[in-house]
Design an enzyme around this catalytic site. Structure first.
Site, PDB file in Angstrom:
ATOM      1  N   GLN A  85       0.808  -1.215   0.000  1.00  0.00           N
ATOM      2  CA  GLN A  85       0.000   0.000   0.000  1.00  0.00           C
ATOM      3  C   GLN A  85       0.845   1.270   0.000  1.00  0.00           C
ATOM      4  O   GLN A  85       2.037   1.227   0.292  1.00  0.00           O
ATOM      5  CB  GLN A  85      -0.894   0.003   1.234  1.00  0.00           C
ATOM      6  CG  GLN A  85      -2.070  -0.937   1.108  1.00  0.00           C
ATOM      7  CD  GLN A  85      -3.107  -0.625   2.163  1.00  0.00           C
ATOM      8  OE1 GLN A  85      -3.156  -1.262   3.187  1.00  0.00           O
ATOM      9  NE2 GLN A  85      -3.911   0.393   1.914  1.00  0.00           N
ATOM     10  N   HIS A  86       0.187   2.394  -0.287  1.00  0.00           N
ATOM     11  CA  HIS A  86       0.716   3.766  -0.097  1.00  0.00           C
ATOM     12  C   HIS A  86       1.807   4.208  -1.071  1.00  0.00           C
ATOM     13  O   HIS A  86       2.154   5.373  -1.094  1.00  0.00           O
ATOM     14  CB  HIS A  86       1.286   3.980   1.317  1.00  0.00           C
ATOM     15  CG  HIS A  86       0.411   3.544   2.438  1.00  0.00           C
ATOM     16  ND1 HIS A  86      -0.878   3.999   2.606  1.00  0.00           N
ATOM     17  CD2 HIS A  86       0.651   2.702   3.480  1.00  0.00           C
ATOM     18  CE1 HIS A  86      -1.388   3.451   3.700  1.00  0.00           C
ATOM     19  NE2 HIS A  86      -0.498   2.665   4.243  1.00  0.00           N
ATOM     20  N   ASP A 248      -2.289  -4.940  -0.038  1.00  0.00           N
ATOM     21  CA  ASP A 248      -1.945  -6.251   0.538  1.00  0.00           C
ATOM     22  C   ASP A 248      -2.766  -6.582   1.781  1.00  0.00           C
ATOM     23  O   ASP A 248      -3.109  -7.742   2.011  1.00  0.00           O
ATOM     24  CB  ASP A 248      -0.440  -6.352   0.818  1.00  0.00           C
ATOM     25  CG  ASP A 248       0.118  -5.167   1.595  1.00  0.00           C
ATOM     26  OD1 ASP A 248      -0.653  -4.284   2.025  1.00  0.00           O
ATOM     27  OD2 ASP A 248       1.349  -5.120   1.776  1.00  0.00           O
TER      28      ASP A 248
END
Length: 498
Positions: A85-86, A248
């Site tokens: 992520q991110h 994830d």
């Protein structure tokens, strides 16, 4: 002859890409593959990756999984992609990547994040506006950082994608994002499930960032089919449906059957995460709890610690131990590691919120300074961080009968017992430790069934495909629970001094 329904699940993580082949008809995982990534690191907290590595690893892991499963890639019906992520992936108008992707564990943008948070009115303002408190790992501060540090790159941005969005774009040529992964950008409202366009205008008043955003799609929607050249490279059926995919954690939730209230998933990966499903966006007043959207239609209140197997791995490498030797030393040392405490904040820390913290050792004496105690203190210290997070989720009204444990650390029996004792809850692993890749494959099966008019429910698919490993079930031991409570209080006292 029984029919098979084959799906490819991909998990592009920090350390590498994993691929699995799932037969959704029998619920069996037929084959797996994996390929590593490397990191670009800087002393100032820089953590980046060259995205070409992701593509190479995707191809390599897929070929391995197809070979291990001994199936023809032309019989793959769908692909689901899970991504770390991110991360920020920037493309120009030719679809070319402008610079290495800044990752979730990058803390170089802490100053930009602090300014954005102040602009939102602090933690309360961020919660009210977005439903989450932006943290240095989130995507939004990476955008502001790019504008200020690389104005030339910033001026050429045509697409702003998350890692899993980028992989879907590579597969299909279509740029879209799904609510779960979008929740961790810092320019998305988790309550209304829409982009916060004003946030991007505040970074760049010209308004051109809006045009660079991917289109938002539902978790059960398809992105499209694979571009012929990529299908050929992967050795996959070009008509295979590419599912929305997700972050994830969201895919790990599906891969552990955590799609209804009452389940808690705990991931012992590079980072540590604890999350639970909720059917309403009950945003916690505590800044450390991120109430992300799930990739199954609900929400996924989640806490994430920045240091887990990366911290225990650092100690392992320092002593040049393999996993077996490391676990044996952890087991040798008593609960509380004879007074040795480790605050394992080697990457800074998100929960507890200490982005500028560094790692530290406490309570060392001539008598207790042993390899075993240091190994034990690393495992206990990282697990106490998860306990701190689980307590926040419990205060937010989340209840669970047991904890489903995934990630590399879950393979260690000694660590499973430590988790059960520290959390005072039974723990169990899934048979498939690659829960995010499995979740991505299950989501692909769900998505394909809807597009083919078959309409199998996600709950049915999870029941069939998510198998618990009964041998791994570990119950808390009352005497250990009490001893760990004392060690945990000592940890909290050390944290309080920071």
């Amino acid at each position: 002859m029984t029919t098979t329904k084959l799906f490819l699940g991909i998990d592009c993580g920090t350390q590498g890409t994993k691929a699995i082949i799932l037969d959704a008809a029998s619920g069996q995982v037929l084959g797996q593959g994996a390929a590593p990534h490397t990191m670009i690191s800087g002393a100032n907290g820089r953590r980046e990756q060259d995205v070409q590595q992701w593509l190479d690893a995707f191809v390599s892991a897929t070929h391995q999984a197809l070979q291990a499963a001994n199936v023809d890639g032309q019989s793959i019906l769908g692909i689901g992609v899970s991504g770390q992520q991110h991360g920020l992936v920037l493309l120009d108008d030719e679809g070319e990547v402008l610079r290495p992707a800044k990752l979730w564990c990058d803390t170089e943008t802490a100053a930009e994040n602090a300014r954005l948070l102040a602009h939102l009115g602090g933690e309360e303002g961020s919660l009210e506006r977005l439903g989450v408190v932006i943290a240095p790992g989130y995507t939004v501060s990476k955008l502001l950082w790019t504008k200020e540090q690389h104005p030339d790159v910033f001026s050429r941005i045509a697409r702003i994608l998350l890692p899993h969005d980028y992989l879907n774009f590579w597969l299909t040529g279509r740029a879209c994002s799904e609510y779960g992964d979008a929740s961790g950008t810092g320019y998305f409202n988790v309550r209304t499930r829409q982009w916060d366009l004003q946030m991007l205008r505040d970074i760049d008043p010209s308004g051109r960032l809006k045009a660079a955003l991917p289109e938002l799609i539902d978790a059960h929607a398809a992105v499209g089919t694979i571009l012929p050249a990529i299908a050929e490279q992967l050795g996959i059926n070009p008509n295979a449906v590419v599912a929305s995919g997700g972050g994830d954690n969201m895919m790990g939730a599906i891969g552990t059957g955590n799609i209804q209230p009452g389940a808690i998933t705990m991931s012992l990966g590079s980072s540590g995460t604890v999350y639970a499903y909720s059917d309403a966006p009950n945003v916690s007043a505590d800044a450390s709890v991120a109430t992300f959207c799930s990739s199954s239609g609900g929400w996924l209140p989640l806490i994430c610690t920045m240091n887990l197997t990366n911290a225990t791995g650092a100690i392992r490498e320092l002593f040049k131990l393999d996993l077996t030797a490391f676990n044996a030393l952890v087991a040798q040392s008593p609960i509380g590691a004879e007074g040795v405490s480790m605050l394992p904040f080697l990457n800074g820390e998100r929960v507890p919120a200490l982005p500028h913290a560094t790692g530290s050792l406490h309570g060392l004496t001539m008598e207790n300074l042993t390899q075993a105690n240091l190994c034990r203190a690393a495992v206990e210290g990282t697990t106490f961080g998860l306990r701190y997070g689980l307590d926040l989720l419990r205060q937010n009204g989340l209840q669970s009968l047991r904890i489903c444990l995934i990630g590399g650390g879950s393979k260690s029996a000694v660590w499973r017992q430590i988790v059960a004792d520290i959390m005072d809850a039974p723990v169990i692993c899934t048979e498939q430790s690659e829960a995010a890749a499995l979740g991505a494959a299950i989501q692909a099966a769900w998505c394909e069934s809807l597009s083919s008019g078959d309409e199998v429910s996600l709950a049915d698919l999870c029941r069939r495909c998510v198998k618990l490993d009964t041998h791994s079930e570990t119950l808390p031991i009352a005497a250990n629970v009490a001893a760990f409570q004392q060690a945990y209080e000592r940890y909290q006292q050390h944290v309080a001094t920071l």
